[in-house]
Motif scaffolding. Sequence first.
Motif, short mmCIF file in Angstrom:
data_model
loop_
_atom_site.label_atom_id
_atom_site.label_comp_id
_atom_site.label_asym_id
_atom_site.label_seq_id
_atom_site.Cartn_x
_atom_site.Cartn_y
_atom_site.Cartn_z
N LEU A 3 13.37 26.14 -51.64
CA LEU A 3 14.69 25.69 -52.04
C LEU A 3 14.72 24.24 -52.49
CD1 LEU A 3 16.89 27.34 -49.26
CD2 LEU A 3 16.63 28.08 -51.63
N PRO A 236 12.02 32.58 -41.38
CA PRO A 236 12.07 33.16 -42.73
C PRO A 236 11.20 32.44 -43.74
CG PRO A 236 14.07 31.92 -42.26
CD PRO A 236 13.31 32.00 -40.98
N GLN A 237 10.98 31.14 -43.55
CA GLN A 237 10.15 30.41 -44.51
C GLN A 237 8.66 30.68 -44.29
OE1 GLN A 237 12.43 27.13 -43.12
NE2 GLN A 237 12.87 26.41 -45.18
N PRO A 240 8.22 35.20 -45.27
CA PRO A 240 9.26 35.56 -46.24
C PRO A 240 9.23 37.02 -46.69
CG PRO A 240 7.49 34.40 -47.34
CD PRO A 240 7.16 34.37 -45.88
N GLN A 274 15.23 38.17 -47.46
CA GLN A 274 14.58 36.87 -47.38
C GLN A 274 14.63 36.06 -48.67
OE1 GLN A 274 14.51 36.20 -44.47
NE2 GLN A 274 12.62 36.60 -43.36
N ALA A 277 20.01 33.24 -49.88
CA ALA A 277 20.53 32.21 -48.98
C ALA A 277 21.98 31.92 -49.34
CB ALA A 277 19.70 30.93 -49.06
N HIS A 313 21.14 33.31 -38.37
CA HIS A 313 20.64 32.91 -39.68
C HIS A 313 20.20 31.46 -39.59
CE1 HIS A 313 21.88 36.34 -42.30
NE2 HIS A 313 22.71 36.56 -41.29
N ALA A 356 21.74 25.33 -46.22
CA ALA A 356 21.36 26.70 -46.61
C ALA A 356 21.27 27.56 -45.36
CB ALA A 356 20.02 26.68 -47.34
N LEU A 358 19.73 30.85 -44.29
CA LEU A 358 18.66 31.67 -44.85
C LEU A 358 18.82 33.15 -44.48
CD1 LEU A 358 15.66 29.23 -44.25
CD2 LEU A 358 17.25 29.33 -46.18
N SER A 359 17.95 33.96 -45.07
CA SER A 359 17.93 35.42 -44.85
C SER A 359 19.28 36.04 -45.20
CB SER A 359 17.56 35.75 -43.39
OG SER A 359 16.38 35.07 -43.00
#
Length: 385
Positions: A3, A236-237, A240, A274, A277, A313, A356, A358-359
């Motif tokens: 991101l 998540p990072q 992914p 994934q 966002a 999240h 952000a 995520l997921s």
Amino acid sequence: MELNKYIDKFKKTETPFYFYDIDLLKQTFKEAQQHSQVIPNAMVHFAMKANSNASILSYVHQAGFGIDAVSGGEIQRAVELGFCGDRIVFAGVGKTDKEILIGLDNDILCFNVESIPEIEVINELAKERGKTARLAIRVNPNIDAHTHKNITTGLEENKFGIALEDLIPTIRMIQELSNVEYYGLHFHIGSQILDMECFKALSLKVNDIQESLEALHIQTNSINIGGGLGIDYNHPQEKPIADFKSYFNIFKDYLKLRPHQSFHCELGRALTAQYGALITRVIFVKKAKVKQFAIVDAGFSDLIRPSLYQSYHKAVNLTSNKPEEKYDLVGPICESTDVFGENVSLPQTQRGDIIALLSGGAYGHVMASQYNCRPLIREITSEQL
């Protein structure tokens, strides 16, 4: 999902909005395709209830996936976007007559049926249309998916499916009707499943069912094991892409498919979560006696999962690299449940920072509402930004 390279564009874009990283989408779809090939005659159906964005669905179509629809509207949308009827399955415990007719008129692959009354209505409507509808019986296998009670679907007390003891009488009934045919078996034991032993247990149960049916000379053409494969919401990072390899290998190793049978699965979250966002902006930072609150411009009208399921999240501050502090990350909606997370560790946060969540590519925008007269937020892909 990367991101940081989009931060400058995020700053210039009105928030909140959903962002979809198309590079990660393509990589995810590629891995799902590759690993599904270990099973002969496999068709991956995308569960459209997870994400019905037209841009996303165009890539679903390009990948050669089918569609798992749970409403007539989803069938119509899929057809409008170029999906052939013979790649669409229609699931759901409460299909209306209008929705059934949409399925019949578009010659869908099959209806995943869940009750005797539903079968009778489909037969009646198919007769009116002069068609024969293929039916896959959703069987409730009574398998615990070890997931949140609100997304478990395979236990006896759940509303979904037909009980095992009713399966053979149901097949015999279908065989006696004029405008429906028994096509296959359908299962779905729940969502966000990370324990692959659940899918092993499902495979062994399907094997037992098949043997019982074959002893009665009942042929089953299709085995649909549903979906349910989970993702890593906590990291998540770092992770992914879902574990498609283990998922498909479980069925390769334990599910005894017959040579004439097709294999179907219905993945949603694993294919879309994934690379999405929710991008939101901090409106105020409010310091109370004990806590401090980061108040953002997104609310549960945009992402309801934390309020509905108490889901997590991961939140990332994209515009601060200061030392971390604890915040309750909350939205502007006049409800106490408009909370994305409590005691969330974020770099020191101030008004205007970009956060952000995520997921967010699955069960995000599709579950959004206009509560408090808030407009539905936009969905923007990396190609459109």
